[in-house]
Design a protein around this motif. Structure first.
Motif, PDB file in Angstrom:
ATOM      1  N   GLY A   1      10.323  -7.353  14.564  1.00  0.00           N
ATOM      2  CA  GLY A   1      10.206  -8.578  13.776  1.00  0.00           C
ATOM      3  C   GLY A   1       8.953  -8.610  12.928  1.00  0.00           C
ATOM      4  N   TYR A   2       8.188  -7.538  12.950  1.00  0.00           N
ATOM      5  CA  TYR A   2       6.980  -7.420  12.136  1.00  0.00           C
ATOM      6  C   TYR A   2       6.671  -5.931  11.956  1.00  0.00           C
ATOM      7  CZ  TYR A   2       4.533  -6.310  16.507  1.00  0.00           C
ATOM      8  OH  TYR A   2       4.135  -5.720  17.669  1.00  0.00           O
ATOM      9  N   VAL A   3       5.753  -5.623  11.058  1.00  0.00           N
ATOM     10  CA  VAL A   3       5.338  -4.239  10.841  1.00  0.00           C
ATOM     11  C   VAL A   3       3.822  -4.204  10.713  1.00  0.00           C
ATOM     12  CG1 VAL A   3       5.463  -4.262   8.295  1.00  0.00           C
ATOM     13  CG2 VAL A   3       5.839  -2.125   9.548  1.00  0.00           C
ATOM     14  N   VAL A   4       3.222  -3.126  11.194  1.00  0.00           N
ATOM     15  CA  VAL A   4       1.776  -2.961  11.057  1.00  0.00           C
ATOM     16  C   VAL A   4       1.480  -1.807  10.099  1.00  0.00           C
ATOM     17  CG1 VAL A   4       1.340  -3.838  13.365  1.00  0.00           C
ATOM     18  CG2 VAL A   4       1.576  -1.378  13.014  1.00  0.00           C
ATOM     19  N   GLU A   5       0.310  -1.842   9.547  1.00  0.00           N
ATOM     20  CA  GLU A   5      -0.165  -0.788   8.633  1.00  0.00           C
ATOM     21  C   GLU A   5      -1.645  -0.594   8.911  1.00  0.00           C
ATOM     22  OE1 GLU A   5      -2.908  -0.328   5.794  1.00  0.00           O
ATOM     23  OE2 GLU A   5      -1.759  -2.061   5.029  1.00  0.00           O
ATOM     24  N   GLU A   6      -2.021   0.607   9.297  1.00  0.00           N
ATOM     25  CA  GLU A   6      -3.396   0.887   9.680  1.00  0.00           C
ATOM     26  C   GLU A   6      -4.041   1.845   8.688  1.00  0.00           C
ATOM     27  OE1 GLU A   6      -2.382   2.221  13.687  1.00  0.00           O
ATOM     28  OE2 GLU A   6      -3.278   0.386  14.474  1.00  0.00           O
ATOM     29  N   GLN A   7      -4.823   1.286   7.780  1.00  0.00           N
ATOM     30  CA  GLN A   7      -5.586   2.034   6.789  1.00  0.00           C
ATOM     31  C   GLN A   7      -4.698   2.884   5.873  1.00  0.00           C
ATOM     32  OE1 GLN A   7      -9.667   3.315   8.059  1.00  0.00           O
ATOM     33  NE2 GLN A   7      -8.729   3.387  10.098  1.00  0.00           N
ATOM     34  N   GLU A   8      -3.505   2.417   5.607  1.00  0.00           N
ATOM     35  CA  GLU A   8      -2.612   3.124   4.686  1.00  0.00           C
ATOM     36  C   GLU A   8      -2.818   2.684   3.245  1.00  0.00           C
ATOM     37  OE1 GLU A   8       1.497   3.916   5.805  1.00  0.00           O
ATOM     38  OE2 GLU A   8       1.110   2.922   7.728  1.00  0.00           O
ATOM     39  N   GLY A   9      -3.158   1.417   3.063  1.00  0.00           N
ATOM     40  CA  GLY A   9      -3.382   0.914   1.715  1.00  0.00           C
ATOM     41  C   GLY A   9      -4.821   1.036   1.272  1.00  0.00           C
ATOM     42  N   ALA A  10      -5.750   0.919   2.226  1.00  0.00           N
ATOM     43  CA  ALA A  10      -7.183   1.019   1.928  1.00  0.00           C
ATOM     44  C   ALA A  10      -7.912   1.403   3.212  1.00  0.00           C
ATOM     45  CB  ALA A  10      -7.723  -0.298   1.384  1.00  0.00           C
ATOM     46  N   VAL A  11      -8.858   2.311   3.087  1.00  0.00           N
ATOM     47  CA  VAL A  11      -9.626   2.760   4.244  1.00  0.00           C
ATOM     48  C   VAL A  11     -10.428   1.591   4.815  1.00  0.00           C
ATOM     49  CG1 VAL A  11     -11.486   4.284   5.030  1.00  0.00           C
ATOM     50  CG2 VAL A  11      -9.771   5.129   3.409  1.00  0.00           C
ATOM     51  N   GLY A  12     -10.356   1.430   6.129  1.00  0.00           N
ATOM     52  CA  GLY A  12     -11.112   0.381   6.792  1.00  0.00           C
ATOM     53  C   GLY A  12     -10.359  -0.912   7.001  1.00  0.00           C
ATOM     54  N   PHE A  13      -9.121  -1.009   6.475  1.00  0.00           N
ATOM     55  CA  PHE A  13      -8.344  -2.240   6.592  1.00  0.00           C
ATOM     56  C   PHE A  13      -7.028  -2.002   7.321  1.00  0.00           C
ATOM     57  CE2 PHE A  13     -11.143  -3.222   3.066  1.00  0.00           C
ATOM     58  CZ  PHE A  13     -11.459  -4.549   3.276  1.00  0.00           C
ATOM     59  N   CYS A  14      -6.638  -2.978   8.131  1.00  0.00           N
ATOM     60  CA  CYS A  14      -5.361  -2.945   8.841  1.00  0.00           C
ATOM     61  C   CYS A  14      -4.615  -4.255   8.588  1.00  0.00           C
ATOM     62  CB  CYS A  14      -5.584  -2.755  10.339  1.00  0.00           C
ATOM     63  SG  CYS A  14      -6.461  -1.232  10.782  1.00  0.00           S
ATOM     64  N   CYS A  15      -3.295  -4.160   8.609  1.00  0.00           N
ATOM     65  CA  CYS A  15      -2.484  -5.340   8.295  1.00  0.00           C
ATOM     66  C   CYS A  15      -1.297  -5.461   9.236  1.00  0.00           C
ATOM     67  CB  CYS A  15      -1.943  -5.260   6.865  1.00  0.00           C
ATOM     68  SG  CYS A  15      -3.179  -5.063   5.574  1.00  0.00           S
ATOM     69  N   VAL A  16      -0.806  -6.675   9.381  1.00  0.00           N
ATOM     70  CA  VAL A  16       0.448  -6.933  10.071  1.00  0.00           C
ATOM     71  C   VAL A  16       1.220  -7.953   9.246  1.00  0.00           C
ATOM     72  CG1 VAL A  16      -0.655  -8.696  11.531  1.00  0.00           C
ATOM     73  CG2 VAL A  16       1.532  -7.675  12.222  1.00  0.00           C
ATOM     74  N   SER A  17       2.515  -7.707   9.063  1.00  0.00           N
ATOM     75  CA  SER A  17       3.307  -8.547   8.161  1.00  0.00           C
ATOM     76  C   SER A  17       4.649  -8.903   8.779  1.00  0.00           C
ATOM     77  CB  SER A  17       3.540  -7.805   6.835  1.00  0.00           C
ATOM     78  OG  SER A  17       4.289  -8.595   5.940  1.00  0.00           O
ATOM     79  N   ALA A  18       5.160 -10.064   8.409  1.00  0.00           N
ATOM     80  CA  ALA A  18       6.474 -10.536   8.855  1.00  0.00           C
ATOM     81  C   ALA A  18       7.282 -11.003   7.641  1.00  0.00           C
ATOM     82  CB  ALA A  18       6.319 -11.670   9.869  1.00  0.00           C
ATOM     83  N   PRO A  19       8.614 -10.988   7.762  1.00  0.00           N
ATOM     84  CA  PRO A  19       9.481 -11.316   6.620  1.00  0.00           C
ATOM     85  C   PRO A  19       9.783 -12.800   6.487  1.00  0.00           C
ATOM     86  CG  PRO A  19      10.817 -10.567   8.445  1.00  0.00           C
ATOM     87  CD  PRO A  19       9.380 -10.500   8.917  1.00  0.00           C
ATOM     88  N   ILE A  20       9.992 -13.211   5.258  1.00  0.00           N
ATOM     89  CA  ILE A  20      10.381 -14.586   4.942  1.00  0.00           C
ATOM     90  C   ILE A  20      11.819 -14.557   4.417  1.00  0.00           C
ATOM     91  CG2 ILE A  20       9.926 -16.587   3.476  1.00  0.00           C
ATOM     92  CD1 ILE A  20       6.992 -15.629   3.356  1.00  0.00           C
ATOM     93  N   TYR A  21      12.653 -15.451   4.929  1.00  0.00           N
ATOM     94  CA  TYR A  21      14.065 -15.521   4.542  1.00  0.00           C
ATOM     95  C   TYR A  21      14.375 -16.869   3.889  1.00  0.00           C
ATOM     96  CZ  TYR A  21      14.666 -11.484   7.645  1.00  0.00           C
ATOM     97  OH  TYR A  21      14.564 -10.253   8.236  1.00  0.00           O
ATOM     98  N   ASN A  22      15.375 -16.864   3.011  1.00  0.00           N
ATOM     99  CA  ASN A  22      15.812 -18.130   2.435  1.00  0.00           C
ATOM    100  C   ASN A  22      16.954 -18.713   3.260  1.00  0.00           C
ATOM    101  OD1 ASN A  22      18.154 -16.757   1.701  1.00  0.00           O
ATOM    102  ND2 ASN A  22      17.620 -16.623  -0.463  1.00  0.00           N
TER     103      ASN A  22
END
Length: 251
Positions: free
Chosen positions: A188-209
């Motif tokens: 239900g979510y995805v993580v990204e560890e320093q893939e977009g920028a060194v030193g930053f990590c992200c977690v994201s979830a989807p929005i539905y209509n």
């Protein structure tokens, strides 16, 4: 799109605007001409037309920036997203819990267009701002918006299979990306560890209509040294925020 219905002049204008947007106040006519391999005569006509329409503007140094008409288009574009007001209110509540930056973005083909951001107390300067585009495969907010695609549809976006690298950690092949997306469907979510920028990590979830169509994504972004302690909490809160935005959004 069929070549029968393609307008080359519009494509050229779009490419020119993209180049100017990436290099504001840096390029003269000759620079743009050389960069895009368009002869000076044709470039003069294109730039003159764009300047007359207010899409680009030439400054006193003979370099170009985006024009006021594009600014008004951008304002009109943002106004059509009723979700922005809700995002501002609900993201602030999530930030009270996690205290990290939150971003809202919408995918267009293989890129994410960032719509808005609410900031936590972290002094970290993100590499993306509202109005910017970023490769979808290199960002959590982009990946989460790919989870509804079939493998064949994913290949249409990334036909070369090898994916452009933003950092040494960026997912490098479409098959690896596919595996990540299948896991994200389950979680239900995805993580990204320093893939977009060194030193930053992200977690994201989807929005539905209301029709259960995936229309956008929302993400927490934080420095690597905060990630270990906040990852699970951020994942829970970002899913709550995405659910709240799904309930209220009209994208």
């Amino acid at each position: 799109m069929s070549p029968k219905y393609w307008v080359p002049a519009l494509e050229r204008a779009n490419i020119i605007i993209d180049v100017i947007a990436e290099n504001p106040s840096k390029l003269r006519l000759i620079d743009i001409s050389n960069k895009l391999d368009i002869n000076k005569s044709s470039m003069y006509s294109l730039l003159n037309t764009l300047e007359t329409l207010g899409w680009v503007k030439k400054d006193r140094h003979e370099t170009y920036t985006l024009g006021p008409v594009l600014g008004s288009f951008a304002s009109a574009y943002y106004r059509q997203f009723d979700i922005l007001e809700t995002f501002s209110v609900e993201a602030a509540k999530a930030i009270e819990v996690v205290d990290e930056h939150i971003q809202l973005g919408k995918r267009y083909d293989a890129e994410v267009f960032y719509l808005a951001r609410e900031e936590g107390s972290s002094p970290a300067r993100l590499v993306t701002d509202p109005g910017m585009r970023f490769p979808a495969h290199a960002s959590a907010i982009g990946k989460i918006q790919l989870i509804k695609l079939s493998y064949e549809e994913l290949l249409e976006l990334f036909p070369e299979k090898d994916l452009p690298q933003k950092t040494e950690n960026t997912v490098g092949h479409v098959d690896e990306l596919w595996e990540q997306l299948q896991q994200a469907k389950k979680d239900g979510y995805v993580v990204e560890e320093q893939e977009g920028a060194v030193g930053f990590c992200c977690v994201s979830a989807p929005i539905y209509n209301k029709d259960d169509q995936l229309t956008a994504g929302v993400s927490f972004t934080m420095l690597e040294n905060n990630w270990t302690d906040k990852r699970e909490l951020a994942a829970r809160e970002i899913m709550k925020l995405a659910e709240q935005l799904s309930t209220n959004q009209t994208l």
